[in-house]
Design an enzyme around this catalytic site. Structure first.
Site, PDB file in Angstrom:
ATOM      1  N   GLY A   9       0.839  -1.188   0.000  1.00 36.93           N
ATOM      2  CA  GLY A   9       0.000   0.000   0.000  1.00 36.93           C
ATOM      3  C   GLY A   9       0.877   1.241   0.000  1.00 36.93           C
ATOM      4  O   GLY A   9       1.511   1.557   1.003  1.00 36.93           O
ATOM      5  N   SER A  11       0.968   5.079  -0.142  1.00 34.22           N
ATOM      6  CA  SER A  11       0.005   6.153   0.092  1.00 34.22           C
ATOM      7  C   SER A  11       0.451   7.530  -0.357  1.00 34.22           C
ATOM      8  O   SER A  11      -0.365   8.436  -0.499  1.00 34.22           O
ATOM      9  CB  SER A  11      -0.297   6.225   1.594  1.00 34.22           C
ATOM     10  OG  SER A  11       0.872   6.617   2.303  1.00 34.22           O
ATOM     11  N   GLY A  12       1.746   7.711  -0.550  1.00 33.71           N
ATOM     12  CA  GLY A  12       2.278   9.050  -0.820  1.00 33.71           C
ATOM     13  C   GLY A  12       3.010   9.601   0.375  1.00 33.71           C
ATOM     14  O   GLY A  12       3.689  10.614   0.298  1.00 33.71           O
ATOM     15  N   GLY A  13       2.892   8.901   1.526  1.00 36.74           N
ATOM     16  CA  GLY A  13       3.582   9.299   2.744  1.00 36.74           C
ATOM     17  C   GLY A  13       4.966   8.689   2.835  1.00 36.74           C
ATOM     18  O   GLY A  13       5.322   7.770   2.084  1.00 36.74           O
ATOM     19  N   VAL A  14       5.766   9.168   3.784  1.00 41.54           N
ATOM     20  CA  VAL A  14       7.153   8.728   3.906  1.00 41.54           C
ATOM     21  C   VAL A  14       7.266   7.294   4.416  1.00 41.54           C
ATOM     22  O   VAL A  14       8.177   6.557   4.037  1.00 41.54           O
ATOM     23  CB  VAL A  14       7.944   9.702   4.815  1.00 41.54           C
ATOM     24  CG1 VAL A  14       7.451   9.648   6.257  1.00 41.54           C
ATOM     25  CG2 VAL A  14       9.436   9.428   4.745  1.00 41.54           C
ATOM     26  N   ASP A  15       6.334   6.859   5.271  1.00 39.67           N
ATOM     27  CA  ASP A  15       6.426   5.520   5.849  1.00 39.67           C
ATOM     28  C   ASP A  15       6.310   4.423   4.786  1.00 39.67           C
ATOM     29  O   ASP A  15       7.118   3.494   4.741  1.00 39.67           O
ATOM     30  CB  ASP A  15       5.349   5.318   6.919  1.00 39.67           C
ATOM     31  CG  ASP A  15       5.596   6.174   8.156  1.00 39.67           C
ATOM     32  OD1 ASP A  15       6.774   6.398   8.487  1.00 39.67           O
ATOM     33  OD2 ASP A  15       4.616   6.604   8.776  1.00 39.67           O
ATOM     34  N   SER A  16       5.294   4.520   3.943  1.00 45.56           N
ATOM     35  CA  SER A  16       5.118   3.489   2.917  1.00 45.56           C
ATOM     36  C   SER A  16       6.212   3.573   1.863  1.00 45.56           C
ATOM     37  O   SER A  16       6.604   2.555   1.280  1.00 45.56           O
ATOM     38  CB  SER A  16       3.738   3.608   2.260  1.00 45.56           C
ATOM     39  OG  SER A  16       3.557   4.866   1.642  1.00 45.56           O
ATOM     40  N   CYS A 102     -11.573   0.653   9.070  1.00 42.16           N
ATOM     41  CA  CYS A 102     -10.943   0.853   7.762  1.00 42.16           C
ATOM     42  C   CYS A 102      -9.896  -0.226   7.494  1.00 42.16           C
ATOM     43  O   CYS A 102      -9.842  -0.802   6.410  1.00 42.16           O
ATOM     44  CB  CYS A 102     -10.303   2.236   7.715  1.00 42.16           C
ATOM     45  SG  CYS A 102      -9.483   2.618   6.169  1.00 42.16           S
ATOM     46  N   GLY A 126       2.962   0.407   5.512  1.00 41.19           N
ATOM     47  CA  GLY A 126       3.957   1.213   6.215  1.00 41.19           C
ATOM     48  C   GLY A 126       3.560   1.495   7.652  1.00 41.19           C
ATOM     49  O   GLY A 126       3.920   2.534   8.206  1.00 41.19           O
ATOM     50  N   CYS A 198      -9.204   7.834   8.734  1.00 47.52           N
ATOM     51  CA  CYS A 198      -8.601   7.024   7.674  1.00 47.52           C
ATOM     52  C   CYS A 198      -9.208   7.335   6.310  1.00 47.52           C
ATOM     53  O   CYS A 198     -10.416   7.231   6.112  1.00 47.52           O
ATOM     54  CB  CYS A 198      -8.819   5.553   8.017  1.00 47.52           C
ATOM     55  SG  CYS A 198      -8.324   4.388   6.758  1.00 47.52           S
TER      56      CYS A 198
END
Length: 363
Positions: A9, A11-16, A102, A126, A198
């Site tokens: 997954g 998402s556009g975030g740093v974790d993923s 979610c 992430g 979410c």
């Protein structure tokens, strides 16, 4: 050697983004999956759908890592399984946890369904949480970074889901994740973590609810049952919530002095809420009932459990017992908890291991 494939997954975030890079370095063939679930939230400046901005960020990471990238549209399922139940719960005066729903009803099952259709062996996220395989089965643990731990939101996952899921950053702190991203020139290395419900995004929950539940003006009582103000509708407020002007509660000038006040009671029939000072006895509970108890591993299931409980994400841990009497589960805590509201999730841990969870209920 055949590489194992994982659908992650993205998402556009740093974790993923860092999770994808770690998996790729470990030899996995990574396919990024962007989940579109909600298109109502708009950027206040551009007016564009927020999910499109997230999508573009995820695209950049996929291109940078040279991995395949796919878009999955789960908006119909998300509305039916998460948004509508959440709105209906608030109408009844219950405070649900849509982030847990979610993960349980959308992210993990639908991502896995997509993976199976593509003949992919694993899914990954992430999340700041850890999965451990033992002789007794799979365990879900808190993330190493206790300030970013997301295991609470994963409390309803099952052995089946844990068996095919990877969480590559669970051992890392958020600071380390950002440093890795910066070192590898990820454009989102310093991007603010996502907030809000979410997939709905950074929008005040009450503002979202007001677009679906009509406001209904009511009165506010103090601890002595004196009228001290008005509110926009009892359905919008949660037991234990702090009274602030931004929440739509208007208090008579000077009525609350300089003290901090919190919602202690609400009556959905009369549309009346009652507020009391911080640490008031009405805010505290040593005992509450729980329904829909879910065990991460059925082998742990028993009629009596001693563990630490938390009733909100990153909330404090409190020593507690969980006991089943006839058909009802009841939790008793060593010290009083503040703000235990019907609909919220009570999650029980032994050490860092998440054992079980359930929904707080008034009866």
């Amino acid at each position: 050697m055949n590489k194992k494939t994982v659908l992650l997954g993205l998402s556009g975030g740093v974790d993923s983004a860092v999770a994808a890079m770690i998996l790729k370095k470990k030899g996995y063939r990574v396919i990024g999956a962007f989940i579109r679930s909600f298109s109502e939230t708009k950027n206040k400046v551009t007016g564009a759908c927020s999910w499109r901005e997230e999508y573009r960020e995820a695209q950049k990471i996929a291109a940078l890592l040279n991995i395949q990238f796919k878009l999955f549209d789960f908006e119909k399922e998300y509305r039916k399984l998460v948004v509508e139940p959440m709105i209906n719960a608030y109408r009844k005066g219950i405070t649900p946890n849509p982030d847990i729903t979610c993960n349980t009803r959308i992210k993990f099952p639908l991502l896995w369904k997509a993976a199976k259709n593509l003949k992919i062996e694993f899914i990954a996220t992430g999340h700041h949480a850890r999965i451990k395989r033992t002789k007794r089965g799979y365990e879900l643990h808190q993330g190493t970074d206790k300030n970013k731990d997301q295991s609470y939101f994963l409390a309803e996952l099952s052995q089946k889901e844990l068996s095919h899921t990877l969480m590559p950053i669970g051992e890392l702190t958020k600071e380390t994740v950002r440093k890795i991203a910066e070192k590898n020139k990820f454009p989102n290395f310093n991007r603010q973590s996502s907030r809000g419900v979410c997939f709905i995004g950074n929008i005040p929950l009450k503002s979202f609810l007001e677009t679906h539940i009509k406001p209904k003006k009511g009165i506010v009582l103090d601890e002595n049952h004196q009228i001290i103000g008005t509110h926009r509708g009892a359905q919008y407020y949660t037991l234990g919530e702090r009274v602030r002007p931004t929440t739509g509660i208007t208090i008579t000038k000077g009525a609350l002095s300089q003290k901090r006040f919190f919602v202690a009671q609400k009556n959905m029939r009369t549309n009346i809420i009652r507020v009391v000072p911080e640490h008031h006895t009405l805010l505290k509970k040593n005992s509450f009932f729980i329904k829909n108890v879910h065990w991460i591993n059925e082998r742990d299931k028993r009629k009596y459990l001693r563990a630490n409980v938390r009733i909100r994400h990153l909330g404090s841990f409190t020593p507690a017992t969980l006991t089943k009497k006839t058909r009802r589960w009841q939790a008793h805590t060593k010290r009083p908890l503040e703000g235990a509201a019907p609909g919220q999730s009570a999650v029980f841990y032994q050490g860092t291991r998440l054992v079980c969870s359930g929904e707080i209920t008034s009866s």
